[in-house]
Write an enzyme that holds these catalytic residues in place. Structure first.
Site, short mmCIF file in Angstrom:
data_model
loop_
_atom_site.label_atom_id
_atom_site.label_comp_id
_atom_site.label_asym_id
_atom_site.label_seq_id
_atom_site.Cartn_x
_atom_site.Cartn_y
_atom_site.Cartn_z
N GLY A 135 -11.20 20.89 47.17
CA GLY A 135 -10.56 22.51 46.16
C GLY A 135 -11.78 23.31 46.03
O GLY A 135 -13.07 23.17 45.07
N GLY A 136 -11.69 24.35 46.85
CA GLY A 136 -12.81 25.73 45.92
C GLY A 136 -13.14 26.29 46.54
O GLY A 136 -13.76 26.65 47.79
N ASP A 137 -12.30 27.66 47.11
CA ASP A 137 -13.28 28.46 48.01
C ASP A 137 -13.46 28.28 49.99
O ASP A 137 -14.13 29.68 50.44
CB ASP A 137 -14.97 29.09 47.40
CG ASP A 137 -15.04 29.36 46.22
OD1 ASP A 137 -13.66 30.29 45.83
OD2 ASP A 137 -16.45 28.92 45.41
N PRO A 177 0.18 22.79 45.69
CA PRO A 177 1.05 23.10 45.51
C PRO A 177 0.94 24.53 44.84
O PRO A 177 -0.76 24.32 43.93
CB PRO A 177 0.72 21.83 44.13
CG PRO A 177 -0.39 21.28 44.09
CD PRO A 177 -0.89 20.95 45.31
N ARG A 206 -5.98 29.29 48.14
CA ARG A 206 -5.64 30.49 48.08
C ARG A 206 -6.17 31.01 49.45
O ARG A 206 -5.69 31.78 49.92
CB ARG A 206 -6.60 31.92 47.04
CG ARG A 206 -6.58 31.37 45.94
CD ARG A 206 -7.54 32.36 44.97
NE ARG A 206 -9.27 31.37 45.09
CZ ARG A 206 -10.47 31.93 44.62
NH1 ARG A 206 -10.27 33.43 44.80
NH2 ARG A 206 -11.14 31.46 44.86
N CYS A 265 -3.92 22.53 35.77
CA CYS A 265 -3.88 23.69 35.98
C CYS A 265 -4.62 24.48 34.38
O CYS A 265 -4.34 23.87 33.19
CB CYS A 265 -2.02 23.48 34.68
SG CYS A 265 -1.56 25.38 34.84
#
Length: 672
Positions: free
Chosen positions: A515-517, A316, A540, A403
């Site tokens: 999640g991440g990169d 999201p 991203r 968040c």
């Protein structure tokens, strides 16, 4: 590449252009920022400092340059001659001569801008100028209305900027609208958006007349749980740490009217056994002590089981994760999608804008709604109204506990809930009660403060005690934001902690996504294999290259051409028009969100230009030329070029319209 610092994209020498060294990476914290615009338009007075030859910026200058353009304004641009909606659709207006809008179709059409013609990608040249200047006439059959092509009718009638697609001229020169009955029948199931919450329900929410029987009953249980221990303090043994004792003393000196809220704020509360485990337990906000609490797991056997292993998941995303973008990612292989973060308080107040975030396109096979809030008495009613109003078209509800932005965190929402495990447990349990068979999922970060990862203590409780049906973990703390790489070793530690607890309690494992990169197929499958997650939530990476889901599913790195990328942009434009509308206001809303998307996509470096693969998400890109003019244009960081690209599919931008990027780091016009 010796002339560039570490972290620079390894572009082949033949594509490099002379110029300054690459600047710092764009500020991705803005991707998680507020949707609201405040004040005037932000403008950069100076170009970004970059490279060793530039003056080194002070700490204050760097701080001013970072972050989000909070002063952006995107006012609606409407037709100069505003036609009544009823008349525009060929119906009668019940207000008659008292209607504040115009009823003269002929006069409206004389002032209406000419029809827009969406260019076919095959008609666009790979070299400048890209489109020959041969615009169609005002009402031309060359104009194709995306809404009419998909649904067989256009709800914008004469106001549509592609009117030539669905209007006829009779023998006397009068215009009339027409529909395609076959397309309308086919579109009834496969193309029409769902999850429209009626005006009556929103009105009841605004007037505080909406009924929440499940939430009300749950909050009464909570009140009873808080009051019960006070009546039997002598029978309950509570052991407090020194610092907790100080807070308890402070509470005892607080006026009675404020004691409950402060008690909740500090997470020193005794909870009713009937809520979680059929026995009385004492809970505190100290994560280190929670692993030892003798709670019996709550098992929600009536919940739908989420079989998500091996599925791709689009995270999201605030602002940019709208329905057209999700639909685009689905077209390129995304299996699970989730709406933009909605604020529980805004949903409960009947905000039309907030309720628009729950819309779903039929192509989204697995769809959820994400909510953020800080208390059970807002999140549980929100869950209940979601179940009542759109439950039949909802696969899960995601609770945002990740968040990092200040406005959300300081209100006690988002990642602030990571340090409030007792409150978080009450929220998840209550939402589960309110949602019935609809699963609750939770999105988390590794902790709040840098260097203090704590979520490995919380995650096992979420899945085994509180009833979360899926956990997603972003591998950074709230304080880190995007300043460091995601910690996948810690994600692995968290997965192992959850699996161990599930095995101990003999529970079916819930899906866990990290999640991440993640920026390539190699990144994705390496993270899955090394950490033990069921999949990777892509954020991203999807914003910069929406085709990443195709790469993941096909286990390859796609050297996508400029024309293929332009085809993707054209699809986004069509999906945007179908969602936002084909009238003047809808076209420019689509243009705005298309430019938002291009403010990420320009950062993609074609892998055919790289000396080694795969590309990395945080690499800074030196100035380069593409393999053709179109590829060079798509790599431009000048926001005026993004508007130029939008004009290929949405016609010329109005003179009064301008685009200010969300990131300060690309909110300037390129120099020279």
């Amino acid at each position: 590449m010796a002339q560039f610092p570490p972290g620079t994209a390894p572009i082949k020498a033949e594509y490099l252009l002379s110029g300054p060294a690459p600047s710092s990476a764009p500020d991705d914290d803005a991707a998680e920022g507020s949707r609201n615009c405040i004040g005037g338009t932000w403008r950069s007075e100076e170009p970004r400092s970059s490279g060793p030859s530039r003056k080194k910026m002070s700490k204050e200058e760097k701080k001013a340059q970072r972050g989000q353009n909070k002063g952006r304004r995107f006012g609606k641009i409407r037709d100069e001659f505003d036609l009544c909606w009823k008349i525009a659709n060929g119906a009668a207006c019940e207000h008659g001569t008292e209607c504040r809008f115009n009823h003269d179709i002929a006069s409206y059409l004389t002032t209406k801008p000419r029809d827009i013609r969406i260019s076919r990608v095959t008609e666009i040249s790979e070299n400048s100028p890209f489109i020959p200047e041969t615009p169609p006439d005002a009402l031309s059959d060359a104009s194709i209305c995306p809404v009419f092509a998909e649904l067989g009718e256009c709800r914008y009638g004469f106001k549509c900027r592609f009117l030539g697609s669905h209007v006829r001229t009779d023998q006397v020169g009068s215009l009339s609208l027409f529909t395609d009955e076959v397309r309308m029948a086919n579109a009834a199931v496969s193309a029409r958006e769902v999850n429209f919450v009626g005006s009556e329900a929103q009105k009841m929410l605004r007037s505080k007349k909406y009924q929440f029987p499940i939430a009300d009953a749950y909050m009464k249980e909570q009140k009873f749980a808080e009051d019960a221990p006070r009546k039997s303090e002598k029978e309950t043994l509570i052991v407090l740490e020194p610092e907790q004792m100080e807070m308890e003393i402070e509470l005892s000196s607080t006026p009675a009217g404020n004691s409950a809220s402060i008690k909740e704020e500090n997470e020193i509360s005794v909870e009713n056994s009937k809520i979680l485990s059929e026995k009385v337990v004492q809970r505190t906000g100290d994560l280190s002590s929670q692993a030892d609490t003798p709670d019996v797991p709550v098992r929600y056997r009536e919940k739908k089981r989420l079989n998500w292993s091996g599925k791709t998941y689009l995270a999201p995303l605030t602002t940019v994760g709208n329905l057209p973008f999700r639909r685009l990612c689905v077209a390129y292989g995304a299996d699970i999608t989730c709406g933009e973060m909605g604020l529980a308080t805004s949903l409960l107040s009947g905000s039309k804008e907030e309720w628009s975030l729950v819309r779903r396109h039929p192509s989204e096979s697995t769809f959820g709604v994400q909510v953020a809030g800080n208390k059970p008495n807002t999140l549980v009613p929100t869950a209940e109204v979601l179940a009542k109003e759109i439950g039949s078209n909802l696969d899960f509800v995601d609770l945002n506990c990740g968040c990092p932005i200040d406005l959300v965190f300081k209100a006690g929402s988002g990642s602030a809930l990571l340090d409030a495990a007792g409150k978080l447990g009450r929220i998840v349990v209550g939402m589960n009660k309110a949602l019935g068979e609809i699963p609750v999922t939770v999105k988390l970060r590794t902790g709040v403060k840098e260097g203090q990862n704590t979520v490995h203590k919380l995650m096992p409780r979420l899945s085994t005690e509180f009833g979360a049906s899926c956990l997603t973990l972003h591998g950074r703390t709230r304080q880190q934001r995007y300043t460091k790489l995601a910690d996948w070793d810690y994600i692995k530690q968290c997965v192992e902690a959850v699996r161990a607890k599930e095995a101990e309690e003999d529970l079916v494992p819930v899906p866990i996504f990290g999640g991440g990169d993640c920026f390539s197929s190699q990144d994705y499958w390496s993270c899955v294999e090394q950490s033990g997650v069921d999949g990777v939530m892509v954020a991203r990476g999807a914003l910069i290259k929406p085709w990443i889901f195709t790469e993941i599913k096909e286990h390859r790195e796609w050297d996508i051409s400029s024309r293929e990328r332009l085809d993707l942009i054209g699809k986004y434009a069509e999906y945007g028009l179908s969602h936002f509308g084909t009238d003047t206001a809808g076209v420019n809303a689509t243009r705005r969100y298309l430019c938002e998307s291009l403010s990420f996509q320009y950062r993609y470096t074609p892998i055919g230009l790289l000396e080694r693969l795969p590309g990395r998400i945080n690499d800074r890109t030196p100035t380069f030329r593409g393999r053709d003019d179109l590829e060079t244009l798509l790599a431009s960081d000048d926001s005026r070029d993004w508007v130029k690209i939008s004009e290929m599919f949405l016609g010329p931008a109005p003179e009064a319209w301008s685009f200010t990027p969300k990131h300060k780091s690309n909110s300037y016009d390129s120099q020279g």
